[in-house]
Design an enzyme around this catalytic site. Sequence first.
Site, PDB file in Angstrom:
ATOM      1  CG  HIS A  58      -1.684  -1.253   1.443  1.00  0.00           C
ATOM      2  ND1 HIS A  58      -2.918  -1.519   0.911  1.00  0.00           N
ATOM      3  CD2 HIS A  58      -1.308  -2.363   2.125  1.00  0.00           C
ATOM      4  CE1 HIS A  58      -3.298  -2.751   1.274  1.00  0.00           C
ATOM      5  NE2 HIS A  58      -2.333  -3.280   2.006  1.00  0.00           N
ATOM      6  CB  SER A  95      13.025  22.946 -14.888  1.00  0.00           C
ATOM      7  OG  SER A  95      12.254  24.125 -14.947  1.00  0.00           O
ATOM      8  CE  LYS A 142      11.422  19.629 -10.939  1.00  0.00           C
ATOM      9  NZ  LYS A 142      10.316  20.097 -11.795  1.00  0.00           N
ATOM     10  CD  GLU A 165       9.078  12.651 -15.422  1.00  0.00           C
ATOM     11  OE1 GLU A 165       8.062  13.355 -15.347  1.00  0.00           O
ATOM     12  OE2 GLU A 165      10.233  13.117 -15.465  1.00  0.00           O
TER      13      GLU A 165
END
Length: 463
Positions: free
Chosen positions: A160, A281, A287, A294
Amino acid sequence: MSDQTNSQWGGRFSESTDAFVAEFTASVGFDRRLYRYDIEGSIAHASMLGKVGVITPDERGQILDGLKAVMADIEAGQFNWSVALEDVHMNVEKALTDKIGPVGKKLHTGRSRNDQIATDIRLYLRDEIDRLSSELTRLQSGLTSLAAAEADTIMPGFTHLQTAQPVTFGHHLLAWNEMLERDYSRLQDCRARMNVMPLGAAALAGTTYPIDRVFTAELLGFDRPSENSLDSVSDRDFAIEFSSAAALIMMHLSRMSEELVLWTSAQFDFIDLPDRFCTGSSIMPQKKNPDVPELVRGKTGRIFGHLMSLLTLMKSQPLAYNKDNQEDKEPVFDTVDNLAGSLRAFADMIPYIEAKRENMKLAAIKGYSTATDLADYLVKKGMPFRDAHEVVGQSVAYGLKTGKDLSEMTLEELTPFSDTITADVFDVLTLEGSVAARDHLGGTAPAQVRAAAERAKARLATR
Ligand code: ARG
């Protein structure tokens, strides 16, 4: 033949194809990618026609030379693909006839584009499966090496996505490897069922020429000729099966991606990925984005979509060949391309994952991950599991209040919850003690992980 009509089949037509319809029905824009397999299939077919005497040895020689010359032209980028010639088959045949004259027209004896395309896609997919399989092996080999190196690294195991029990990072990586191991065997299963030759089915019913299908199948490396001509030209189940194996691989890569993305976040901070697999970024200078995982996660969507396209394409088609089947190619090609890219990126990247071992360990401590070990300890001392569960629950509540992990509590702090707790409890409460205790086949103990990594490597070596 009227020059108003298609030169390959225009005999019975009295007007030429509508210009838009010609373009709309043509497949050469994408099936030209199959040229090598189309020509290999034709070389085998012509060799067989020569062997059985349907064409003379001299005709066979001219056709084979001509086909090789066409292949060389295409490979040199010196080939004019024509939409008017509809597909790869007729483009190649026309080029052959232009090169060697009317004898080129004998190539299409005893076959049809229907068995031709069914053969081409199988030859193509067989090759691609081999390429994808070796990329998969490269990825698994990197994965198992990293697992062996991280056999002692402790991290939280989750259910979980809540901290559950400590595991070793090597164990987690070997879980990934097991998924990929099954993916590999699915690709091999698919290859084995696919490797049956449709040629000879001709349009649908077979042919009146004395063909030798076993001979052609041998030349093309097929295990055997297919049993039924109607089935041979019509079904694309092999493409669906490939697509489904591909979808499962992407599903697994997507799960791995998700974990990599989580682990590189400031909140988990479990691993670092090399800069060369990430991007920055343009607006937020701090970043470092995990683009590769991704993107792989994102590409999974289109590959699932292709599986649905192919299933839907095949559904309800009456026997035998239908033009619908032309729509199989683009989904299959896109699946191959994106799966190959994803596997390559992962195989390149995985060996360079840097585990932040201290952070992983701290996270495991923070989550009371040895609570089950304390319960097991009490059970081994004779307490029923349900009671032990309650005792440990109270200890964890105390830990939450005081900001202490179970292993950080003193014996005096623990005994109020149960007087069966003695000093030996600390052997099981540490993270190291917890993982080492799961010392059986398939368990997370470092010794087991090392042995499992060895076995996994030995399996890879037999491929
Ligand atoms: N372009 C066709 C396909 O991809 C080749 C077979 C065409 N056969 C035919 N009779 N039109 O399926």
